[in-house]
Each structure stands twice: as structure tokens, then as C-alpha cells.
Design an enzyme around this catalytic site. Structure first.
Site, PDB file in Angstrom:
ATOM      1  NE  ARG A 121      -3.553  -2.388   0.042  1.00 57.43           N
ATOM      2  CZ  ARG A 121      -3.262  -3.614  -0.753  1.00 57.43           C
ATOM      3  NH1 ARG A 121      -2.142  -3.654  -1.395  1.00 57.43           N
ATOM      4  NH2 ARG A 121      -4.376  -4.594  -0.579  1.00 57.43           N
ATOM      5  CB  SER A 171      -9.176  -2.308   3.798  1.00 53.35           C
ATOM      6  OG  SER A 171      -9.693  -3.233   3.209  1.00 53.35           O
ATOM      7  CD  GLU A 241      -5.604  -0.565   2.837  1.00 52.95           C
ATOM      8  OE1 GLU A 241      -6.136  -0.745   1.848  1.00 52.95           O
ATOM      9  OE2 GLU A 241      -5.086  -1.594   3.529  1.00 52.95           O
TER      10      GLU A 241
END
Length: 247
Positions: A121, A171, A241
Site C-alpha cells: 500500500r 479497508s 490504510e
């Protein structure tokens, strides 16, 4: 930037949690513009504002596989490349050939996959505060029927496992190494826990959903309580995230 005016560049904003306060600056949303793309053999060249979902379906029409995992990610090419978005054990780094970026100094560069320094990420784009202008993706020839079947399978999994009936920023936390964020949150007793209208989804504890009129502050307070509960019970630090924008 040269005028000293603060600015932010967004794609679709699907992975952002923006402050309740006004933003004193300029916001540019690339999904309204810069969405052109074309196919060249087994590669696709696309601008940053292109919908990654639309691109995955166009690839299928061209009998090209590799973007099925992204067929349910509600973002732009620029956003998915920047954060190395992924699903079902696939990530953007697996298909990116090169990325066209604008540096903070105003220089346009073509960056290779290796130079992008993709991680979980993250990428060199986020680390260097670059702006993605577009990318070239490497796909593979395949039967469109098989591609459609994989897309249908991923779509079914999302609909049955994720709380798509409520608004969310996707998420909430990154997956800690050796763990699953949703299981940690569930095992810490936080599934269904609410702050105002912000709630840890009862369907999937990895999502914080808006049950009505949740404020950004509600979400931030809830996130901090989730982090504290998981840290206390398991000694694991959960990292967001979602990207938090503003004060």
C-alpha cells in the site's frame, strides 16, 4: 504551487477520510478529466483519471487478463498506482510497466516499475509526493469468457463479504505482518462498536462504515479506540490504510 496556494490532487477520493473542517486551498479531482486510454498489443496506456473498474472491463473486451482483481476497486488509475492497491493476492505492481509522474519541481518523468519501489500500500509516489499523470500496464492474452468468470467470482466475494450497503473509505487499516486486521479487531471485541454513526462493520470488521451522518471526527475517534483495543489485547499496532486529509 508557484502562487503559494495549498492544493490537493484526488482521483475518486474512495480511500480518503477528509476533515470536517473546510479546506483552505484548491482540490483537483482527476476523475473528471484525464481519463483517456488506448490499447497497444498486450499493453494499455492510460491517464491517471481513468476509472480502474472501467479499464478492467475494457481489457476484458480486448481479451486481456491481469486487471480482474481491480474490477471492484472504486478508484482511478492514479490512486491505485500511488498506493499499490491490491486484492485477491494481486497488486498493481504486478502489472505496471512504467508510470508517468510530475515531480514537486515541476519535471515530468517516466518511472520504471523498479524505480516505483512498490511496497504494501505504498510506492515512491507517496514517499516523494509525486503526482501520477498516467501509466502503462502489461497484460496477457486470455479468453474473455474466462476473464469474465474471474471478475464475476471476485464481484460475488465482495458482495457477500464486504459492507457495500454502507458508505466507507474501504479497508480502514493495513494488514499487520503475520496478522489480519479484521480478525484482530473482531477478536478484540470491537465488531459492531460505534462512535456516533461511525461503526465497525458487523459484516466485516476491517471496515468502518457510516450508518447515517458520521463525521470525520467520529471515524477518527473510533479508529483510535480500535487501535487501543488491539494494542492492549495483542500488542499489535494497526496502521491506517485510509489516507487522512486535513486537520
Amino acid at each position: 504551487a508557484k502562487q503559494g496556494i495549498p492544493y490537493k490532487i484526488f482521483g475518486k477520493g474512495s480511500n480518503l477520510l477528509c476533515s470536517d473542517n473546510d479546506y483552505e486551498g484548491v482540490i483537483l479531482k482527476l476523475d473528471r478529466y484525464h481519463g483517456d486510454f488506448y490499447f497497444d498489443g498486450q499493453t494499455v496506456v492510460a491517464e491517471a483519471g481513468c476509472s480502474i473498474i472501467a479499464l478492467s472491463y475494457e481489457a476484458m473486451k480486448h481479451s486481456l487478463s491481469g486487471l480482474e482483481f481491480a474490477s471492484g476497486i472504486p478508484g482511478t488509475l492514479g490512486g491505485t498506482v500511488s498506493m499499490n492497491a491490491g486484492a485477491y493476492e494481486k497488486e498493481m505492481k504486478d502489472i505496471v510497466n512504467s508510470v508517468r509522474i510530475l515531480t514537486q519541481e515541476g519535471e515530468i518523468k517516466e518511472i520504471s516499475n523498479a524505480e516505483m519501489a512498490f511496497g504494501y500500500r505504498t510506492s515512491a509516489v507517496l514517499k516523494n509526493n509525486w503526482i501520477v499523470l498516467g501509466a502503462t500496464l502489461q497484460l496477457q492474452q486470455d479468453d474473455p469468457v474466462e476473464i469474465q468468470a474471474r471478475i464475476d467470482d471476485f464481484t460475488h466475494r465482495r458482495r457477500t463479504r464486504q459492507p457495500l450497503e454502507y458508505a466507507s473509505a474501504g479497508s480502514t487499516f493495513k494488514r499487520p505482518e503475520g496478522f489480519f486486521a479484521a480478525k484482530l479487531i473482531d477478536d478484540a471485541g470491537m465488531k459492531g462498536y460505534s462512535v456516533g454513526d461511525a461503526q465497525v462493520s458487523e459484516k466485516h470488521a476491517g471496515f468502518v462504515v457510516n450508518k447515517g451522518k458520521a463525521s470525520a471526527e467520529d471515524v477518527l475517534v473510533l479508529m483510535s479506540r480500535i487501535q487501543a483495543a488491539v494494542k492492549e489485547k495483542f500488542g499489535v499496532d494497526l496502521k491506517p490504510e485510509v489516507r487522512i486529509i486535513g486537520e
